[in-house]
Design a protein around this motif. Structure first.
Motif: not given
Length: 492
Positions: A93-98, A335-345
């Motif tokens: 979600x950050x600047x310079x990212x897609x 694993x690390x959550x990727x913003x914009x995708x669901x994630x099972x912590x």
């Protein structure tokens, strides 16, 4: 060698663009399976790093040249005419990212192969004391991961404790005691090589909470510890205990039998007077890291455990301290959550069904996962191949069943550049390889990795890795990957 197309694979409409996020083994195997199974798919393999190969480049110990040679296999896939590598493209979600949404709007399908970038914690007092690190951080540092270039480790400590008895634990223990003469022929960056050569670690204590028959290292990795020229491997006879109520009673698995044979062989080997020792300890559970007068770690407190008859252990109420000026925990990736995708912590994975990402229990159109972010950090490198194939079968079945409704035939690369991103294409990566060869030559060594972001990007641009103008060249320099004559070029 690329696999032949599978019989009965669904055909898809012409020229379908698919993005694979992650250029490690799972991502490359996904790209391979896509182009093998459909002649009409173009694959962009995106990675936030300027370099491909993922953990093969940044997670395999530099002295394991046989495993690192797998890069040649991955390279053949990334040089396939319908596969394009685009490094230095971060998803988030950050600047310079897609964002995942941006990708979904421009590709018919997106396969996330982002691995397990974090590590599991011990969750014990003192874990964050100075001198305590994850083995993941240490591996990244000596493997030249650009995020780790500034890290510093107290290598002057006489005693180091490695918590864990898997292959990563074996790797870091071995690297700590190998000399510059042995590591100088590898591609280890010069800074870590010099620091390790000047270090004072004489004893590495590699510790597991369970017994030797439950250890997770492979026999080849274990045996290698007994062949080191500068170190001797030691085990304690009283810790070579089997669990009589578990699998031991009915016959050990063959891998455990081989491990035990190697360990018992060390009991019969008299000390050789080597300057370093690797002590493998079992039935010790870490309960606290203890600080010294300077506030840094000075020792690890363990509770002695005993077999519980079911393959686990229970505490005995007896404790032992092992001195340590450096502690490396090696108890698994996460694993690390990727913003914009669901994630099972709980599992550290993205919920899925045969690779299809599930949102609120329902498959999300065009979104898929493969590799560790799909199944968790299990298996060996080759395990990623069938995992990726399962996902690709889902991708192609869905493409064949749905008409294009969003992404156009335009090349997303042009828009990436208009957004201010500087993708590193395959020609840029080859310039990095050339720069690393030149760096090695200048240091009187073989190829030496460039360890920092600025150096990598300068090299990818065609400038000197350390002295040239920053980002002076365009990613247009050099030919882009083409495709077979009957398909339009990726830049069309």
């Amino acid at each position: 060698m690329l696999d032949l197309p599978a019989e009965g694979t669904p055909t898809v409409p012409p020229v379908q663009r698919v993005a694979v996020v992650g250029a490690g083994p799972s991502g490359v195997y996904a790209a391979q399976s896509l182009v093998d199974r459909s002649p009409d798919v173009l694959v962009d393999v995106l990675d936030r790093l300027p370099c491909p190969y993922g953990l093969v480049r940044y997670g395999v110990a530099p002295d394991h040249k046989k495993i690192k040679s797998l890069q040649g296999t991955l390279r053949a896939v990334l040089e396939h005419p319908r596969v394009r590598f685009l490094g230095n493209v971060a998803v988030g979600p950050g600047e310079g990212q897609v964002t995942p949404r941006w990708l979904r709007d421009r590709y018919r399908a997106v396969v996330y192969c982002v691995g397990a970038a974090s590590d599991r914690r011990l969750d014990i007092p003192g874990e964050d004391l100075p001198g305590s690190f994850s083995a993941t951080d240490f591996v990244a540092w000596y493997s030249a991961h650009p995020d780790a270039v500034a890290r510093r480790f107290p290598l002057g400590a006489a005693d180091a404790v490695v918590i864990g008895v898997g292959n990563v634990a074996v790797d870091v223990a071995r690297i700590l005691v190998r000399g510059a003469a042995e590591l100088g022929g590898t591609d280890m960056p010069q800074g870590p090589l010099d620091a390790l050569a000047a270090g004072g670690v004489t004893t590495v204590h590699m510790v597991g909470r369970r017994g030797p028959s439950q250890a997770k290292f492979t026999t080849n990795e274990l045996r290698e510890l007994g062949t080191l020229t500068e170190a001797e491997a030691v085990v304690h006879e009283e810790e070579m205990v089997l669990d009589p109520g578990y699998r031991d009673a009915g016959g050990l698995p063959s891998a455990a039998r081989r491990n035990l044979a190697a360990l018992r062989g060390w009991l019969e080997t008299p000390p050789g007077g080597a300057p370093h020792r690797i002590e493998l300890r079992f039935f010790l559970r870490p309960v606290e890291l203890l600080a010294g007068p300077d506030g840094a770690v000075r020792a690890v407190r363990f509770e002695r455990t005993a077999p519980d008859g079911r393959g686990g252990v229970h505490g005995t109420g007896r404790f032992e301290e092992i001195p340590a000026g450096l502690v490396l925990r090696s108890v698994g990736y996460r694993g690390v959550a990727l913003p914009g995708l669901p994630f099972d912590d709980r599992t550290g994975t993205v919920p899925h069904e045969q690779g299809r990402v599930l949102r609120d229990g329902v498959p999300a159109p065009g979104e898929y996962v493969a590799g560790w972010i799909k199944r968790g950090p299990t298996g060996v490198i080759g395990t990623n191949r069938p995992c990726a194939k399962e996902t690709v079968v889902s991708v192609l079945a869905d493409l064949a069943a749905t008409a294009p409704d969003g992404p156009s035939g335009e090349d997303p690369l042009a828009e990436l550049r208009t957004l201010g991103l500087r993708p590193v294409d395959w020609q840029g990566w080859k310039r990095v390889e050339s720069a690393e060869q030149a760096l090695g030559l200048s240091l009187g060594r073989a190829t030496v990795k460039i360890p920092d972001w600025d150096g990598l990007l300068r090299a990818a641009d065609g400038a000197s890795a350390h002295n040239g103008p920053a980002h002076g060249a365009s990613a247009d320099d050099g030919p882009a990957h083409g495709v077979q004559d009957r398909l339009p070029p990726l830049g069309a």
